[in-house]
Scaffold this motif. Structure first.
Motif, PDB file in Angstrom:
ATOM      1  N   MET A  17       0.176   6.030  10.554  1.00  0.00           N
ATOM      2  CA  MET A  17      -0.880   6.453  11.461  1.00  0.00           C
ATOM      3  C   MET A  17      -2.227   6.184  10.776  1.00  0.00           C
ATOM      4  N   THR A  18      -3.004   5.311  11.373  1.00  0.00           N
ATOM      5  CA  THR A  18      -4.325   5.002  10.830  1.00  0.00           C
ATOM      6  C   THR A  18      -5.232   6.211  11.013  1.00  0.00           C
ATOM      7  N   THR A  43       6.325   9.643   4.710  1.00  0.00           N
ATOM      8  CA  THR A  43       6.616   9.783   3.276  1.00  0.00           C
ATOM      9  C   THR A  43       5.447   9.431   2.360  1.00  0.00           C
ATOM     10  N   GLY A  44       4.314   9.021   2.916  1.00  0.00           N
ATOM     11  CA  GLY A  44       3.236   8.596   2.044  1.00  0.00           C
ATOM     12  C   GLY A  44       1.869   8.720   2.669  1.00  0.00           C
ATOM     13  N   MET A  45       0.873   8.519   1.816  1.00  0.00           N
ATOM     14  CA  MET A  45      -0.513   8.611   2.228  1.00  0.00           C
ATOM     15  C   MET A  45      -1.306   7.569   1.445  1.00  0.00           C
ATOM     16  N   HIS A  46      -2.257   6.943   2.109  1.00  0.00           N
ATOM     17  CA  HIS A  46      -3.124   5.942   1.491  1.00  0.00           C
ATOM     18  C   HIS A  46      -4.539   6.495   1.515  1.00  0.00           C
ATOM     19  N   LEU A  47      -5.161   6.597   0.332  1.00  0.00           N
ATOM     20  CA  LEU A  47      -6.501   7.154   0.197  1.00  0.00           C
ATOM     21  C   LEU A  47      -7.454   6.166  -0.434  1.00  0.00           C
ATOM     22  N   GLU A  48      -8.741   6.414  -0.227  1.00  0.00           N
ATOM     23  CA  GLU A  48      -9.793   5.749  -0.991  1.00  0.00           C
ATOM     24  C   GLU A  48     -10.565   6.842  -1.705  1.00  0.00           C
ATOM     25  N   SER A  49     -10.892   6.593  -2.971  1.00  0.00           N
ATOM     26  CA  SER A  49     -11.558   7.578  -3.806  1.00  0.00           C
ATOM     27  C   SER A  49     -12.636   6.901  -4.635  1.00  0.00           C
ATOM     28  N   ASN A  50     -13.594   7.680  -5.101  1.00  0.00           N
ATOM     29  CA  ASN A  50     -14.603   7.125  -6.003  1.00  0.00           C
ATOM     30  C   ASN A  50     -14.233   7.377  -7.465  1.00  0.00           C
ATOM     31  N   LYS A  51     -13.006   7.891  -7.696  1.00  0.00           N
ATOM     32  CA  LYS A  51     -12.526   8.196  -9.038  1.00  0.00           C
ATOM     33  C   LYS A  51     -11.062   7.766  -9.152  1.00  0.00           C
ATOM     34  N   ALA A  52     -10.682   7.235 -10.301  1.00  0.00           N
ATOM     35  CA  ALA A  52      -9.284   6.882 -10.545  1.00  0.00           C
ATOM     36  C   ALA A  52      -8.461   8.151 -10.725  1.00  0.00           C
ATOM     37  N   GLU A  84      -8.147  -0.266  -8.859  1.00  0.00           N
ATOM     38  CA  GLU A  84      -9.607  -0.306  -8.849  1.00  0.00           C
ATOM     39  C   GLU A  84     -10.067  -1.439  -7.938  1.00  0.00           C
ATOM     40  N   LEU A  85     -10.788  -1.092  -6.872  1.00  0.00           N
ATOM     41  CA  LEU A  85     -11.326  -2.090  -5.952  1.00  0.00           C
ATOM     42  C   LEU A  85     -12.733  -2.507  -6.369  1.00  0.00           C
ATOM     43  N   SER A  86     -13.458  -1.551  -6.922  1.00  0.00           N
ATOM     44  CA  SER A  86     -14.792  -1.802  -7.478  1.00  0.00           C
ATOM     45  C   SER A  86     -15.057  -0.693  -8.483  1.00  0.00           C
ATOM     46  N   GLU A  87     -16.230  -0.717  -9.067  1.00  0.00           N
ATOM     47  CA  GLU A  87     -16.562   0.293 -10.072  1.00  0.00           C
ATOM     48  C   GLU A  87     -16.540   1.711  -9.508  1.00  0.00           C
ATOM     49  N   THR A  88     -16.782   1.829  -8.208  1.00  0.00           N
ATOM     50  CA  THR A  88     -16.853   3.155  -7.587  1.00  0.00           C
ATOM     51  C   THR A  88     -15.868   3.343  -6.436  1.00  0.00           C
ATOM     52  N   LYS A  89     -14.854   2.464  -6.332  1.00  0.00           N
ATOM     53  CA  LYS A  89     -13.900   2.575  -5.225  1.00  0.00           C
ATOM     54  C   LYS A  89     -12.490   2.282  -5.723  1.00  0.00           C
ATOM     55  N   PHE A  90     -11.572   3.236  -5.464  1.00  0.00           N
ATOM     56  CA  PHE A  90     -10.193   3.114  -5.895  1.00  0.00           C
ATOM     57  C   PHE A  90      -9.255   3.286  -4.707  1.00  0.00           C
ATOM     58  N   ASP A  91      -8.218   2.473  -4.669  1.00  0.00           N
ATOM     59  CA  ASP A  91      -7.171   2.520  -3.656  1.00  0.00           C
ATOM     60  C   ASP A  91      -6.039   3.368  -4.239  1.00  0.00           C
ATOM     61  N   ILE A  92      -5.727   4.492  -3.600  1.00  0.00           N
ATOM     62  CA  ILE A  92      -4.744   5.439  -4.117  1.00  0.00           C
ATOM     63  C   ILE A  92      -3.558   5.507  -3.156  1.00  0.00           C
ATOM     64  N   GLY A  93      -2.355   5.340  -3.686  1.00  0.00           N
ATOM     65  CA  GLY A  93      -1.132   5.487  -2.900  1.00  0.00           C
ATOM     66  C   GLY A  93      -0.407   6.730  -3.345  1.00  0.00           C
ATOM     67  N   LEU A  94      -0.025   7.571  -2.384  1.00  0.00           N
ATOM     68  CA  LEU A  94       0.650   8.832  -2.688  1.00  0.00           C
ATOM     69  C   LEU A  94       2.015   8.889  -2.032  1.00  0.00           C
ATOM     70  N   GLU A  95       2.969   9.486  -2.715  1.00  0.00           N
ATOM     71  CA  GLU A  95       4.258   9.843  -2.120  1.00  0.00           C
ATOM     72  C   GLU A  95       4.165  11.307  -1.728  1.00  0.00           C
ATOM     73  N   VAL A  96       4.379  11.600  -0.456  1.00  0.00           N
ATOM     74  CA  VAL A  96       4.295  12.968   0.033  1.00  0.00           C
ATOM     75  C   VAL A  96       5.598  13.692  -0.290  1.00  0.00           C
ATOM     76  N   LYS A  97       5.482  14.807  -0.994  1.00  0.00           N
ATOM     77  CA  LYS A  97       6.638  15.632  -1.365  1.00  0.00           C
ATOM     78  C   LYS A  97       6.876  16.718  -0.334  1.00  0.00           C
ATOM     79  N   SER A  98       5.792  17.329   0.161  1.00  0.00           N
ATOM     80  CA  SER A  98       5.915  18.350   1.195  1.00  0.00           C
ATOM     81  C   SER A  98       4.578  18.497   1.914  1.00  0.00           C
ATOM     82  N   ILE A  99       4.653  18.952   3.162  1.00  0.00           N
ATOM     83  CA  ILE A  99       3.456  19.158   3.973  1.00  0.00           C
ATOM     84  C   ILE A  99       3.549  20.554   4.589  1.00  0.00           C
ATOM     85  N   SER A 100       2.430  21.259   4.553  1.00  0.00           N
ATOM     86  CA  SER A 100       2.387  22.557   5.228  1.00  0.00           C
ATOM     87  C   SER A 100       1.085  22.692   5.994  1.00  0.00           C
TER      88      SER A 100
END
Length: 100
Positions: A17-18, A43-52, A84-100
């Motif tokens: 789901m986008t 089972t997963g989540m895709h994030l963008e962050s400014n920190k690794a 690391e996509l740039s100095e201030t942008k990181f592509d983060i992949g997560l495995e979801v363990k549980s959701i509440s």
């Protein structure tokens, strides 16, 4: 079997789901930061962050509901990818363990 051990096709069996939602990611040491949720699946989540974020670390992601009628989503996750996509942008992949 963890998400990393599954082959590419099996990982893609879940509908993604986008999203374009702001969330709060909290690391095990209590450090919190704002992130952007790019997409979400069963089972997963895709994030963008400014920190690794360290691969294999456990995190909590909270997506606040914009509507008082619906609960916010809290997900316990493990980091499976940090690129690391740039100095201030990181592509983060997560495995979801549980959701509440």
């Amino acid at each position: 079997m963890s998400l990393i051990d599954k082959d590419y096709e099996e990982k893609r069996d879940f509908i993604r789901m986008t999203m374009n939602a702001t969330a709060t990611l909290t690391e095990a040491d209590g450090t919190s930061l704002a992130v952007k949720v790019v997409d979400l699946s069963a089972t997963g989540m895709h994030l963008e962050s400014n920190k690794a974020i360290a691969v294999s670390s456990s995190v909590v992601v909270i997506v606040e509901s914009p509507n008082a009628q619906f609960q916010s989503m809290e997900a316990q996750c493990d980091v499976v990818r940090c690129i690391e996509l740039s100095e201030t942008k990181f592509d983060i992949g997560l495995e979801v363990k549980s959701i509440s």
